[in-house]
Design a protein around this motif. Structure first.
Motif, short mmCIF file in Angstrom:
data_model
loop_
_atom_site.label_atom_id
_atom_site.label_comp_id
_atom_site.label_asym_id
_atom_site.label_seq_id
_atom_site.Cartn_x
_atom_site.Cartn_y
_atom_site.Cartn_z
N PHE A 80 16.75 -49.04 103.53
CA PHE A 80 15.78 -49.94 104.11
C PHE A 80 14.43 -49.31 103.84
O PHE A 80 14.35 -48.10 103.58
CB PHE A 80 16.01 -50.10 105.62
N SER A 139 13.65 -41.66 116.72
CA SER A 139 14.49 -42.39 115.78
C SER A 139 15.34 -43.40 116.54
O SER A 139 15.51 -43.29 117.75
CB SER A 139 15.42 -41.41 115.03
N ALA A 140 15.90 -44.34 115.80
CA ALA A 140 16.85 -45.27 116.42
C ALA A 140 18.06 -44.49 116.91
O ALA A 140 18.64 -44.81 117.95
CB ALA A 140 17.26 -46.35 115.43
N SER A 141 18.44 -43.45 116.17
CA SER A 141 19.56 -42.61 116.61
C SER A 141 19.26 -42.01 117.98
O SER A 141 20.13 -41.97 118.86
CB SER A 141 19.82 -41.48 115.61
N HIS A 180 25.81 -49.24 112.30
CA HIS A 180 25.29 -48.00 111.72
C HIS A 180 26.04 -46.79 112.28
O HIS A 180 26.41 -46.76 113.45
CB HIS A 180 23.80 -47.91 112.07
N GLY A 235 20.96 -57.02 112.48
CA GLY A 235 20.57 -56.46 111.19
C GLY A 235 21.27 -55.13 110.94
O GLY A 235 20.62 -54.10 110.74
N ALA A 236 22.61 -55.13 110.95
CA ALA A 236 23.35 -53.90 110.67
C ALA A 236 23.08 -53.47 109.23
O ALA A 236 22.63 -54.27 108.40
CB ALA A 236 24.84 -54.12 110.91
N THR A 237 23.38 -52.20 108.94
CA THR A 237 22.86 -51.62 107.71
C THR A 237 23.44 -52.22 106.43
O THR A 237 22.71 -52.49 105.48
CB THR A 237 23.12 -50.10 107.72
N ASP A 262 20.89 -52.60 118.77
CA ASP A 262 20.33 -51.81 117.67
C ASP A 262 19.78 -52.78 116.62
O ASP A 262 20.53 -53.42 115.90
CB ASP A 262 21.42 -50.92 117.06
N ALA A 264 17.23 -51.69 114.43
CA ALA A 264 16.33 -50.69 113.84
C ALA A 264 15.48 -51.29 112.72
O ALA A 264 14.26 -51.14 112.71
CB ALA A 264 17.15 -49.51 113.33
N TRP A 265 16.14 -51.98 111.80
CA TRP A 265 15.40 -52.58 110.68
C TRP A 265 14.89 -53.98 111.02
O TRP A 265 13.72 -54.30 110.87
CB TRP A 265 16.32 -52.62 109.45
N ASN A 291 12.58 -50.09 114.73
CA ASN A 291 11.78 -49.02 114.12
C ASN A 291 10.54 -49.54 113.41
O ASN A 291 10.64 -49.98 112.27
CB ASN A 291 12.62 -48.27 113.08
N HIS A 293 8.80 -47.66 112.10
CA HIS A 293 8.77 -46.75 110.95
C HIS A 293 9.65 -47.22 109.80
O HIS A 293 9.73 -46.55 108.78
CB HIS A 293 9.08 -45.31 111.36
N LYS A 294 10.29 -48.36 109.95
CA LYS A 294 10.99 -48.91 108.78
C LYS A 294 10.09 -49.94 108.11
O LYS A 294 9.49 -49.68 107.09
CB LYS A 294 12.32 -49.52 109.18
N SER A 303 10.03 -45.02 116.66
CA SER A 303 11.04 -46.00 117.07
C SER A 303 10.64 -46.59 118.41
O SER A 303 10.37 -45.84 119.35
CB SER A 303 12.41 -45.33 117.22
C1 PLP Z 1 18.09 -47.09 109.95
C2 PLP Z 1 19.04 -47.54 111.00
C3 PLP Z 1 19.44 -46.69 112.03
C4 PLP Z 1 19.02 -45.25 112.09
O1 PLP Z 1 17.65 -45.15 112.23
P1 PLP Z 1 16.94 -43.74 112.49
O2 PLP Z 1 15.63 -44.12 113.08
O3 PLP Z 1 16.84 -43.09 111.17
O4 PLP Z 1 17.81 -42.97 113.41
C5 PLP Z 1 20.28 -47.18 113.01
N1 PLP Z 1 20.71 -48.46 112.97
C6 PLP Z 1 20.34 -49.32 111.99
C7 PLP Z 1 20.84 -50.72 112.00
C8 PLP Z 1 19.50 -48.88 110.97
O5 PLP Z 1 19.13 -49.73 110.01
#
Ligand code: PLP
Length: 473
Positions: A80, A139-141, A180, A235-237, A262, A264-265, A291, A293-294, A303
């Motif tokens: 991403f 971070s999302a983590s 993720h 929006g899973a990875t 979650d 994140a993206w 995030n 940051h994405k 995040s």
């Molecule tokens: C990128 C991503 C994460 C991890 O994000 P970090 O901020 O790097 O920890 C978690 N879940 C999804 C869906 C992501 O795209």
């Protein structure tokens, strides 16, 4: 280094930074070095005497840059995006200069108060409901970790933190098999045990099946477990799957289970009202992360973690040794109680500068443009008989594969796509990521770098066709 020398070097650096932004397209997107190439340029022992910055900077240009993968290249279509932007970089310069630790209100009131305000700007900009309170995590983590810890405490009546998990019934966590890996990693970290993470199967759109979720929860309750948390993905990875929040939220409410979302993206897409359909049911979420940051032009790390009940998060994480007690308690926020690390950088500053510099409308235009470009690319791929889309496009993410006419789904086809991806990334003009969709090889094309334009996507698609057809003739 004196302030005068610093000024001279910094001006020099800034010239280089602006040149880099202007000319990043000249580089191969993915570093083309072999393992050990860069390490070989770095002496085994540290220097005894200090060296001049001219010389250090020269080495940066000659030895370090070749080992950089250019995430700010407009033909970066891998993973991403992890966007930067000029206002964000300017903010990072100031943050680094101030070097403030912003763990308590009194250790920099501006950082705390700006964080509170800017996260509420973000909440409004993305159409999230009132009553969600934001905090910036690394971070999302990290946000998932905080969510799982809070869920663990709530499920054990706040006993796990006090007595450990030894005296507790087994706690179970639920997520889809598209989620993720951060969820699995955190389940391990907090001691719940990977075996107690339930991966729920998905439907034809890769969305979690609520009927299977509820059946699993009921089976676990019958077996004496306590269901503690559901992590839903927006929006899973892999293919950008979106879970049905409302149906999942109703189940969580029925069974009193903590719900973390979650995004994140994909969360950045909520800047656009037409993408907020995926937020239907968000009122059930106890916690949510996306995030900036994405995709939102803000440098890593930033995040945005929103919680419904900050007191539960604080109760989970708060530690109060004498030297950290402050007079102002009760009237102010001490963000160290909202996340795992004690120390915190002044991260709100870059968000404040990005949002003010682009405006909500400027950000919307960029994100909407990325999604339009992806829709256009989707049509280009669909029009080629020897390529196929293997999962529905999600926002600006496409999964496709090369499939020369007549070639069946097979390991040969997987290998062909594996080789194709390798050739593409070795070529350097674009950078893509491999994936597996329903067990078969696929290639992800993710659009979203700050400066990506139509011509970059068109060039990228030409590179894919050229290398694929060259490979199979
Ligand atoms: C990128 C991503 C994460 C991890 O994000 P970090 O901020 O790097 O920890 C978690 N879940 C999804 C869906 C992501 O795209």
């Amino acid at each position: 280094m004196s302030p005068e020398e610093f000024r001279r070097h910094a001006h020099n650096f800034v010239d280089w930074m602006a040149d880099y932004m202007e000319s990043v397209e000249q580089y191969p997107v993915r570093a083309q070095t072999a393992p050990g190439d860069i390490a070989a340029t770095i002496p085994d022992a540290p220097p005894e005497e200090g060296e001049g910055m001219e010389r250090i900077f020269a080495d940066f240009k000659s030895d370090v840059i070749p080992g950089i993968t250019h995430w700010q290249h407009p033909r970066f279509f891998a993973y991403f995006p992890a966007n930067s932007s000029p206002p964000s970089v300017l903010a990072e310069m100031l943050t680094a200069t101030l070097g403030a630790q912003c763990m308590l209100w009194q250790t920099s009131p501006a950082a705390t108060e700006m964080e509170t305000k800017v996260l509420d700007w973000l909440r409004q900009m993305t159409g999230l409901p009132e009553g969600l309170t934001g905090v910036i995590q690394d971070s999302a983590s990290g946000a998932i970790l905080c969510a799982l810890l809070t869920a663990r405490e709530k499920a054990t009546g706040w006993q796990a933190n006090e007595k450990g998990l030894g005296t507790q019934p087994t706690l179970t966590v639920y997520t889809s098999n598209q989620t993720h890996s951060a969820t699995e990693k955190n389940v391990k970290i907090i001691g719940l045990g990977r075996e107690n993470l339930r991966l729920i199967d998905v439907d034809e759109n890769f969305s979690m099946r609520p009927d299977l979720l509820e059946a699993q929860i009921e089976a676990d309750i019958a077996a004496g477990c306590i269901p503690a948390c559901v992590v839903a993905s927006i929006g899973a990875t892999g293919v950008g799957a979106v879970d049905p929040l409302r149906a999942i939220g109703e189940i969580c409410e029925r069974h009193k289970i903590f719900l973390h979302v979650d995004a994140a993206w994909a969360g950045t897409a909520w800047l656009l009202p037409e993408q907020r359909w995926m937020l239907d049911g968000i009122e059930y979420a106890d916690s949510l992360v996306f995030n900036p940051h994405k995709w939102m032009l803000t440098n890593f790390d930033c995040s945005a973690h929103f919680v419904k009940d900050p007191d539960a998060l604080i109760r989970t994480l708060s530690i109060l040794p004498e030297f950290l007690k402050s007079r102002e308690q009760g009237q102010i926020i001490d963000y160290r109680d909202w996340s795992v690390p004690l120390g915190r950088r002044f991260r709100a500053l870059k968000l404040w500068m990005v949002i003010r510099s682009y405006g909500a409308d400027g950000l919307r235009k960029i994100v909407r443009h990325h999604i339009e470009l992806a829709a256009e690319l989707e049509a280009w791929i669909a029009a080629e008989p020897d390529f196929e889309i293997v999962a529905p496009r999600s926002l600006a993410l496409i999964n496709f594969r090369y499939r020369p006419e007549g070639m069946p789904e097979s390991e040969d086809l997987d290998r062909l796509n594996g080789t194709l991806l390798q050739r593409i990334n070795d070529d350097g003009r674009i950078y893509l990521t491999q994936n597996k969709v329903r067990g078969r090889a696929a290639i992800r094309f993710s659009i979203g770098q700050t400066n990506t334009e139509r011509r970059h996507v068109a060039e990228g698609w030409d590179v894919v066709k050229e290398i694929a057809r060259d490979l199979h003739r």
